[in-house]
Design an enzyme around this catalytic site. Sequence first.
Site, PDB file in Angstrom:
ATOM      1  N   CYS A 192      -1.156  20.623  11.546  1.00  0.00           N
ATOM      2  CA  CYS A 192      -1.641  21.975  11.329  1.00  0.00           C
ATOM      3  C   CYS A 192      -0.483  22.900  11.009  1.00  0.00           C
ATOM      4  O   CYS A 192       0.658  22.498  10.874  1.00  0.00           O
ATOM      5  CB  CYS A 192      -2.364  22.475  12.586  1.00  0.00           C
ATOM      6  N   ILE A 200      -7.659  15.706  12.572  1.00  0.00           N
ATOM      7  CA  ILE A 200      -7.244  14.310  12.732  1.00  0.00           C
ATOM      8  C   ILE A 200      -7.950  13.682  13.929  1.00  0.00           C
ATOM      9  O   ILE A 200      -8.468  12.573  13.854  1.00  0.00           O
ATOM     10  CB  ILE A 200      -5.717  14.210  12.921  1.00  0.00           C
ATOM     11  N   ILE A 220       6.751   4.276  -4.105  1.00  0.00           N
ATOM     12  CA  ILE A 220       7.102   4.882  -5.381  1.00  0.00           C
ATOM     13  C   ILE A 220       8.214   4.066  -6.017  1.00  0.00           C
ATOM     14  O   ILE A 220       9.184   3.683  -5.343  1.00  0.00           O
ATOM     15  CB  ILE A 220       7.576   6.343  -5.192  1.00  0.00           C
TER      16      ILE A 220
END
Length: 629
Positions: free
Chosen positions: A2, A55, A294
């Site tokens: 948050c 969550i 990646i």
Amino acid sequence: MCGIIGYIDFDKNSNADVLKKMTDSLQHRGPDDSGILDEEFNNCKVGFGHRRLSILDLSSHGHQPMTFMNLSIVYNGEVYNFKEIREQLEKEHYVFNSDSDTEVLLKGWHCWGEDLIQKLNGMFALAVLDRTNQTVTLLRDRAGVKPLYWYRKNNLILFSSELKGLHRHNAFSKEISKEGVNLYFQYGYIPQPYTIFENVYKLESGHCLKIDLVNQAIQKNCYWNVFDYYRKEKIKLTESEAIVKCESLLSSACEYRMIADVPVGVFLSGGYDSSIVAALLQRNNSKKLKTFTIGFKEKSYNEAGYAKDISNYLGTEHTEYYCTSDDALNILPLLPDICDEPFADPSIIPTILVSRLAKKDVTVSLSADGGDELFAGYDKYTGIKKKIDIFNIIPNMAYPGIRKILETKLAHKAFEYAGYTDVNNRLFRLAQMIGQDEVRILKSASIIFSDLELNHLLGGADEIYTGFDDRLNSNWLDNLLAIDYKTYQVDDILFKVDRATMSCSLEGREPLLDHRLIEFVARLEPELKIKNGDRKYILKKIAHKYIPQSLLDRPKQGFGIPLSEWLGGQLKNYVSYYLNPKRIAESGILNPVFVDSLCRDYYSGNINKVNFKKIWVLLMFEMWREKWM
């Protein structure tokens, strides 16, 4: 995960409207829900704001700010052992209305006060309003996984998960800090507790800050310090006993971080750290773990093939994406907003891309940061040890002569001939290292712009005390690991991961930063971390139980990008615009002649004079300045 924000206004000029604007600036950190608390006391007004990324307990029962009795809380993070703490509270006759860890935190604070902190296993930044004691307490987790900034000027105190939230308050004064600028150009990031602004501070990892709402007094306390564990007596274990204990802690840390009511994945590079995390999670799981990586078309930077090999061996559900200079070009304009203070680690670009990739399938992703700082993975550690050993056999009286030799044209030519870049700076730093201990060598090795260059760039370089100046009075390796844990790890690595993941509303979790793990590993003999020159010795022993050594043993690359090639290609226009001498001169911060000379040397091919990292550091500062100043 948050975003939290708030104010304590002793002039009572703040209101719910400005609080909502501040809160909404953090929407990317929590797109699922928002809430504010705006309350007046005798001497001040207090405002709390919260943006929620759901969550645990996805229902409205997890809404914040959350209030119980005399307490209200806003909280960013996850407490992984909240179920065990809840059981203790239920024995104390507390009743729960939700399945959220926020309610456990709130009622735990009601039961134990600040003693609750020692029970928590997790990552967190939070604020607690205590109406009975008339205090607001800010708290940041031990490793500093979650950020928390605070500002004080005149009769106003603000706090926020990110600097951008402070800008939304009409009384926030954004004055550039001389110390912050100095530190940024030294390291490419700003070490805690400093920031780029005057009167704004990072709450240090492992610290709490208590504000008295009656007399405005502020008390800051350190409740946890990694140095304390390095200073303790070493644990007497055999190698096999240490491996068993370490593996148990690693397994527990990984399993804890799978607790969620949403899909969870893992960032996988194919190196030891991320591979052991993936292996420990996949071993007893019949469902395929989702892993993400990646890659780059430039072979010297590409780890995607290694990650794919590990994925195939472990049987994970793997997704990869190849990053191009076009991707970098698209992300580059977003960096000043995502980071909101100058930050020059270029690996934030692939970290943003892998976060976006993961967000398509999961809401939480585990990252294996911290392994190098815990288990001695960086090659700089063995490099520093070699320097110390050489210095120890040279008579002290010879040091001044060696320093003079390093200033000669012959030394300069020799370094050029050896193929080194940024020769002047290298020689200057090496001269500073001569005869120094490992702490001073680490500091010198970490600096991008030397003191001499800072004098040219900024018109002066003040000595500023940071975590790089701390000492354990312990063995050389413990000193290096402890300092990196409190500096580079928290203010570069963890800053990068937090901003990258939160920019696309993805929660990042760090199993290797479980405090139980560092408290144990810090007390192991250094020989279990580097043995016969083999770094991460004990972690490798554990990893080889799950993954063949042939798949893991390869040169360490890190999460780098082909920045030099990109700066010379599609990113060159950015450099031309932002580092234009006229534009630099108008700001009055940097020396335009010196900046222009660096750019000219770089683009004329005189790489022996300037490293591309300096161009990037300058570019990131000027892009930040245009966005926020």
